[in-house]
Design an enzyme around this catalytic site. Structure first.
Site, PDB file in Angstrom:
ATOM      1  N   LYS A  45      78.977 -77.029  31.625  1.00  0.00           N
ATOM      2  CA  LYS A  45      79.312 -75.653  31.677  1.00  0.00           C
ATOM      3  C   LYS A  45      79.022 -74.808  30.295  1.00  0.00           C
ATOM      4  O   LYS A  45      78.823 -75.268  29.293  1.00  0.00           O
ATOM      5  CB  LYS A  45      80.789 -75.936  31.649  1.00  0.00           C
ATOM      6  N   SER A 132      91.412 -68.410  31.975  1.00  0.00           N
ATOM      7  CA  SER A 132      90.722 -68.194  30.603  1.00  0.00           C
ATOM      8  C   SER A 132      89.500 -67.104  30.675  1.00  0.00           C
ATOM      9  O   SER A 132      89.350 -66.166  29.986  1.00  0.00           O
ATOM     10  CB  SER A 132      89.750 -69.376  30.224  1.00  0.00           C
TER      11      SER A 132
HETATM   12  P1  ADP Z   1      91.027 -72.117  33.796  1.00  0.00           P
HETATM   13  O1  ADP Z   1      90.877 -72.660  35.272  1.00  0.00           O
HETATM   14  O2  ADP Z   1      91.887 -71.113  33.501  1.00  0.00           O
HETATM   15  O3  ADP Z   1      89.419 -72.086  33.217  1.00  0.00           O
HETATM   16  P2  ADP Z   1      91.069 -74.815  32.739  1.00  0.00           P
HETATM   17  O4  ADP Z   1      90.011 -75.341  33.331  1.00  0.00           O
HETATM   18  O5  ADP Z   1      91.136 -74.719  30.978  1.00  0.00           O
HETATM   19  O6  ADP Z   1      91.620 -73.276  33.024  1.00  0.00           O
HETATM   20  O7  ADP Z   1      92.484 -75.670  33.149  1.00  0.00           O
HETATM   21  C1  ADP Z   1      93.126 -76.571  32.902  1.00  0.00           C
HETATM   22  C2  ADP Z   1      94.243 -76.798  33.584  1.00  0.00           C
HETATM   23  O8  ADP Z   1      95.144 -75.710  33.307  1.00  0.00           O
HETATM   24  C3  ADP Z   1      94.294 -76.859  34.893  1.00  0.00           C
HETATM   25  O9  ADP Z   1      95.080 -77.665  35.662  1.00  0.00           O
HETATM   26  C4  ADP Z   1      94.466 -75.398  35.569  1.00  0.00           C
HETATM   27  O10 ADP Z   1      94.985 -75.159  36.815  1.00  0.00           O
HETATM   28  C5  ADP Z   1      95.716 -75.215  34.674  1.00  0.00           C
HETATM   29  N1  ADP Z   1      95.798 -73.760  34.230  1.00  0.00           N
HETATM   30  C6  ADP Z   1      94.931 -72.925  33.760  1.00  0.00           C
HETATM   31  N2  ADP Z   1      95.543 -71.487  33.577  1.00  0.00           N
HETATM   32  C7  ADP Z   1      96.748 -71.809  34.182  1.00  0.00           C
HETATM   33  C8  ADP Z   1      97.947 -71.034  34.337  1.00  0.00           C
HETATM   34  N3  ADP Z   1      97.784 -69.580  33.832  1.00  0.00           N
HETATM   35  N4  ADP Z   1      99.083 -71.430  34.574  1.00  0.00           N
HETATM   36  C9  ADP Z   1      99.107 -72.780  34.975  1.00  0.00           C
HETATM   37  N5  ADP Z   1      98.297 -73.600  35.015  1.00  0.00           N
HETATM   38  C10 ADP Z   1      97.063 -73.107  34.575  1.00  0.00           C
END
Ligand code: ADP
Length: 163
Positions: A45, A132
């Site tokens: 990534k 993000s």
């Molecule tokens: P993103 O999908 O934003 O790139 P990550 O890969 O870091 O984020 O996600 C890590 C976890 O956090 C996943 O289970 C994702 O669904 C959850 N997550 C990310 N943003 C949120 C949010 N705004 N509310 C609830 N869960 C979230």
């Protein structure tokens, strides 16, 4: 009362950590004795922040949560969770599309390690649209992200993006 002897694993890229992530982590920390925020080091990534930077930001943002540990992880998620003593994987769901990705992953993880349960927490209404990637885009365009990320994250993002 939290389930004190259960270790929960909260995996993600956290590139960078947002209030949406933090909301899930705080809610998990109320439910489980220990919560491990597991920062993916996936070299495939294209992350904006290095692993060390993402771990450091998660640690700063979670410093008020005594039962939360932040650590990097590599390789198969269920194996990393198992090696850390976790029996629950916590994922946040924002929109139905999240479930279409997470459902098959949870099923595969269950087939690999049935003793580890994946649990989903619905995103709080204020954060259903926070990701993000969207935060990085808005910040890069000079938009105000103060409602979506802690101040320290906003500061590092602006430095990184020259915004
Ligand atoms: P993103 O999908 O934003 O790139 P990550 O890969 O870091 O984020 O996600 C890590 C976890 O956090 C996943 O289970 C994702 O669904 C959850 N997550 C990310 N943003 C949120 C949010 N705004 N509310 C609830 N869960 C979230």
């Amino acid at each position: 009362m939290p389930t004190t002897d259960v270790v929960a694993y909260c995996p993600g890229s956290f590139d960078p950590i947002t209030y949406g992530h933090l909301d899930i982590i705080e809610r998990a920390a109320k439910l489980f004795g220990t919560v491990i925020v597991a920062v993916a080091t996936d070299a495939q990534k294209d992350h904006l922040f290095s692993t060390d930077e993402r771990v450091a930001l998660c640690r700063e943002v979670c410093a008020h949560l005594p039962n939360v540990i932040v650590q990097p992880f590599a390789g198969l998620l269920v194996e990393a969770a198992h090696a850390s003593g976790a029996t629950v994987i916590i994922k946040g769901l924002r929109q139905p599309v999240d479930l279409s990705h997470e459902g098959p992953m949870a099923a595969m993880n269950h087939s690999l390690r049935p003793e580890i349960e994946t649990m989903f927490l619905l995103a709080s209404p204020a954060y259903t649209y926070v990701s993000s990637s969207l935060i990085k885009w808005v910040c890069g365009m000079g938009g105000d992200i103060s409602a979506h990320v802690p101040a320290v994250v906003g500061q590092r993002l602006r430095e990184k993006l020259g915004a």
